[in-house]
Scaffold this motif. Sequence first.
Motif: not given
Length: 310
Positions: A244-273
């Motif tokens: 199911e496509a679940v919509r979420v609002k993202i309210l706060r974030c920080a810059l993170a290390d990592g790279a990948g396809a745009a939107g990909a979840v990179l780790d278990d800390r919810l880092s997003i490429a």
Amino acid sequence: MPLRLIFMGTPDFAVPTLSALADHGHEIAAVYTRAPKPGGRGMKLQPTPVEQEARRRGFPVLTPKTLRTDEALAEFRAHDADAAVVVAYGMILPQAILDAPKLGCYNLHASLLPRWRGAAPINRAIMAGDAESGVMVMKMDVGLDTGDVAMAERLPITDAMTAADLHDGLSPLGADLMVRAMAALEGGGLVLHKQAEDGVTYAAKIEKAEARIDWTKPAHAVLRHIHGLSPFPGAWSEVDVDGEAVRVKILRCALADGAGAAGAVLDDRLSIACGEGAIRIIELQRAGKAPMLAADFLRGTPLKPGAAFS
């Protein structure tokens, strides 16, 4: 002698200025604000934050639907005010109203004019990646935030700041600035300057269509987009949860290390490429739910390997 003032404002942002002017001895002849709107349980009429503060202090409150009638002008003139102070009122003042107070109408604007004239200066400054914002006192004319400016205070914008954070920093700063401006006006020493002709930008009203996150943009642009729309209307994205496509609002974030396809979840800390680099989600909100930390979201919504935001 203290000034006799008309105060015109509506949201939380304006309340500290109203309070500060009253606390410094100015006479508040009348408070103009927007009419109550239905809200909350039972959709009862909710007075604006400015109206609530005005009534708490015993100031006369007016909520006209328009200022463009002869009756509205006569009522405004009858207050016999030295000046009017306008803070996020939400209604355009026609020339006749601007001319009514003896010393003019003065607006507290949440940007460093002429940058970000218009409706959403706090959001737009963050979204554009600006290094600083501020508040300015402007003598109003019929243009869109084109009047002569008198005083300013600046505030740095960090990457950790959301629109709510910047709002909360500028609101008391603006209250103090307007108190100083009215003291100078009272003493005949308020100096006005023409706005610069260079550097004019317009802070258009935020549209719902621009709230969806574009993960192909660089990480810093994604972060500023998210923070510029937090908490309202909230930058959003969708993620697949059990098909199911679940919509979420993202309210706060920080810059993170990592790279990948745009939107990909990179780790278990919810880092997003992102298109370049990555961000780590700190706080988010599912539809119909309260805001929550990323760790709490992951405990209740485990994401499968290969999950991506879109």
